[in-house]
Design a protein around this motif. Structure first.
Motif, PDB file in Angstrom:
ATOM      1  N   ARG A  22      -8.242   7.768   1.973  1.00 45.67           N
ATOM      2  CA  ARG A  22      -7.921   8.733   0.920  1.00 45.67           C
ATOM      3  C   ARG A  22      -7.478   7.992  -0.327  1.00 45.67           C
ATOM      4  N   VAL A  23      -7.949   8.465  -1.470  1.00 45.43           N
ATOM      5  CA  VAL A  23      -7.489   7.967  -2.764  1.00 45.43           C
ATOM      6  C   VAL A  23      -6.715   9.106  -3.404  1.00 45.43           C
ATOM      7  N   ILE A  24      -5.442   8.878  -3.679  1.00 46.10           N
ATOM      8  CA  ILE A  24      -4.566   9.902  -4.249  1.00 46.10           C
ATOM      9  C   ILE A  24      -4.223   9.511  -5.683  1.00 46.10           C
ATOM     10  N   TYR A  32       5.610   4.688 -11.383  1.00 49.02           N
ATOM     11  CA  TYR A  32       5.522   3.329 -10.846  1.00 49.02           C
ATOM     12  C   TYR A  32       4.124   2.913 -10.403  1.00 49.02           C
ATOM     13  N   THR A  33       3.175   3.830 -10.307  1.00 48.48           N
ATOM     14  CA  THR A  33       1.800   3.489  -9.940  1.00 48.48           C
ATOM     15  C   THR A  33       0.878   4.621 -10.356  1.00 48.48           C
ATOM     16  N   ASP A  34      -0.414   4.348 -10.392  1.00 49.75           N
ATOM     17  CA  ASP A  34      -1.403   5.370 -10.740  1.00 49.75           C
ATOM     18  C   ASP A  34      -2.083   5.970  -9.514  1.00 49.75           C
ATOM     19  N   PHE A  35      -2.312   5.135  -8.494  1.00 50.77           N
ATOM     20  CA  PHE A  35      -3.047   5.588  -7.314  1.00 50.77           C
ATOM     21  C   PHE A  35      -2.434   5.037  -6.044  1.00 50.77           C
ATOM     22  N   PHE A  36      -2.549   5.829  -4.974  1.00 53.27           N
ATOM     23  CA  PHE A  36      -2.352   5.353  -3.617  1.00 53.27           C
ATOM     24  C   PHE A  36      -3.733   5.312  -2.976  1.00 53.27           C
ATOM     25  N   VAL A  37      -4.012   4.266  -2.239  1.00 61.16           N
ATOM     26  CA  VAL A  37      -5.153   4.248  -1.329  1.00 61.16           C
ATOM     27  C   VAL A  37      -4.538   4.198   0.057  1.00 61.16           C
ATOM     28  N   ASP A  86      -0.797  -0.914 -10.352  1.00 55.99           N
ATOM     29  CA  ASP A  86      -1.389   0.385 -10.652  1.00 55.99           C
ATOM     30  C   ASP A  86      -1.979   1.065  -9.426  1.00 55.99           C
ATOM     31  N   VAL A  87      -2.153   0.297  -8.366  1.00 52.75           N
ATOM     32  CA  VAL A  87      -2.688   0.838  -7.111  1.00 52.75           C
ATOM     33  C   VAL A  87      -1.837   0.285  -5.971  1.00 52.75           C
ATOM     34  N   VAL A  88      -1.306   1.182  -5.145  1.00 51.65           N
ATOM     35  CA  VAL A  88      -0.545   0.785  -3.961  1.00 51.65           C
ATOM     36  C   VAL A  88      -1.370   1.183  -2.737  1.00 51.65           C
ATOM     37  N   VAL A  89      -1.605   0.211  -1.880  1.00 48.91           N
ATOM     38  CA  VAL A  89      -2.430   0.402  -0.693  1.00 48.91           C
ATOM     39  C   VAL A  89      -1.528   0.557   0.521  1.00 48.91           C
ATOM     40  N   HIS A  90      -1.794   1.585   1.325  1.00 46.62           N
ATOM     41  CA  HIS A  90      -1.070   1.827   2.575  1.00 46.62           C
ATOM     42  C   HIS A  90      -2.085   1.797   3.707  1.00 46.62           C
ATOM     43  N   ARG A 101       3.352  10.678   7.720  1.00 47.49           N
ATOM     44  CA  ARG A 101       2.682  11.766   6.978  1.00 47.49           C
ATOM     45  C   ARG A 101       2.790  11.601   5.460  1.00 47.49           C
ATOM     46  N   LEU A 102       2.468  10.436   4.987  1.00 50.59           N
ATOM     47  CA  LEU A 102       2.601  10.106   3.574  1.00 50.59           C
ATOM     48  C   LEU A 102       1.808  11.061   2.674  1.00 50.59           C
ATOM     49  N   GLU A 103       0.618  11.455   3.102  1.00 50.08           N
ATOM     50  CA  GLU A 103      -0.193  12.374   2.291  1.00 50.08           C
ATOM     51  C   GLU A 103       0.518  13.697   2.038  1.00 50.08           C
ATOM     52  N   ASN A 104       1.314  14.148   3.009  1.00 47.61           N
ATOM     53  CA  ASN A 104       2.019  15.425   2.849  1.00 47.61           C
ATOM     54  C   ASN A 104       3.057  15.379   1.735  1.00 47.61           C
ATOM     55  N   LEU A 105       3.625  14.189   1.475  1.00 51.37           N
ATOM     56  CA  LEU A 105       4.606  14.061   0.393  1.00 51.37           C
ATOM     57  C   LEU A 105       3.978  14.262  -0.972  1.00 51.37           C
ATOM     58  N   TRP A 106       2.680  14.000  -1.070  1.00 52.10           N
ATOM     59  CA  TRP A 106       1.974  14.073  -2.354  1.00 52.10           C
ATOM     60  C   TRP A 106       0.908  15.159  -2.313  1.00 52.10           C
ATOM     61  N   GLY A 107       1.195  16.254  -1.638  1.00 52.27           N
ATOM     62  CA  GLY A 107       0.224  17.339  -1.459  1.00 52.27           C
ATOM     63  C   GLY A 107      -0.297  17.932  -2.747  1.00 52.27           C
TER      64      GLY A 107
END
Length: 115
Positions: A22-24, A32-37, A86-90, A101-107
Motif C-alpha cells: 500500500r502507498v499512503i 514529517y513525511t509525504d508517503f508511507f509505503v 519524504d517516504v517512510v517504508v514499513h 494495524r498501521l493503515e487503520n491509523l491513517w484511514g
C-alpha cells in the motif's frame, strides 16, 4: 519527487515478492513525511530480504545514491522501518501488521494498493 520515490520503493518491494503493498499519501496530513509505503513479507526472512532489496537498489541507483536517514527493526525483522525523509517504508510480517494495524491509523488518507 516523493511520489516517484514511493512508487519506486513499491515496485522494488513487489519485485521482492512483498504482499499487500500500500502507498499512503500523507501530504497535507502530517509534516514529517509525504508517503508511507507499507508491505508484508510472509516470514521474517522474507521481510529482511525486502528491506535488503530496497536498501541496495536505492543505494546503488547511479548518481542519486539514496540512503535512509534511519533504519529500525532490521535485526528482528517483524516490523522494519526505513526512513527516506519524504517516504517512510514499513515492512511487516503478517502477524505484526495485523497487530499494529498501521493503515487503520491513517484511514482518511488517500491510499492505493500496488501489485
Amino acid at each position: 519527487m516523493s511520489a516517484e520515490l514511493a512508487e519506486r520503493i513499491a515496485a522494488i518491494a513487489s519485485d521482492k515478492k512483498a504482499i499487500d503493498i500500500r502507498v499512503i499519501d500523507l501530504r497535507g496530513i502530517v509534516s514529517y513525511t509525504d508517503f508511507f509505503v507499507i508491505c508484508s513479507g510472509n516470514t521474517e526472512r522474507q521481510a529482511k530480504a525486502i528491506h535488503d532489496g530496497i536498501y541496495e537498489e536505492l543505494k546503488n541507483q547511479g548518481d542519486e545514491r539514496l540512503l535512509p536517514r534511519r533504519t529500525e527493526g532490521a535485526r528482528e525483522a517483524r516490523w522494519i522501518l526505513l526512513d527516506y525523509w519524504d517516504v517512510v517504508v514499513h515492512i511487516f510480517t503478517p502477524d505484526a501488521r495485523e497487530y499494529y494495524r498501521l493503515e487503520n491509523l491513517w484511514g482518511e488518507a488517500p491510499a492505493r494498493s500496488v501489485g
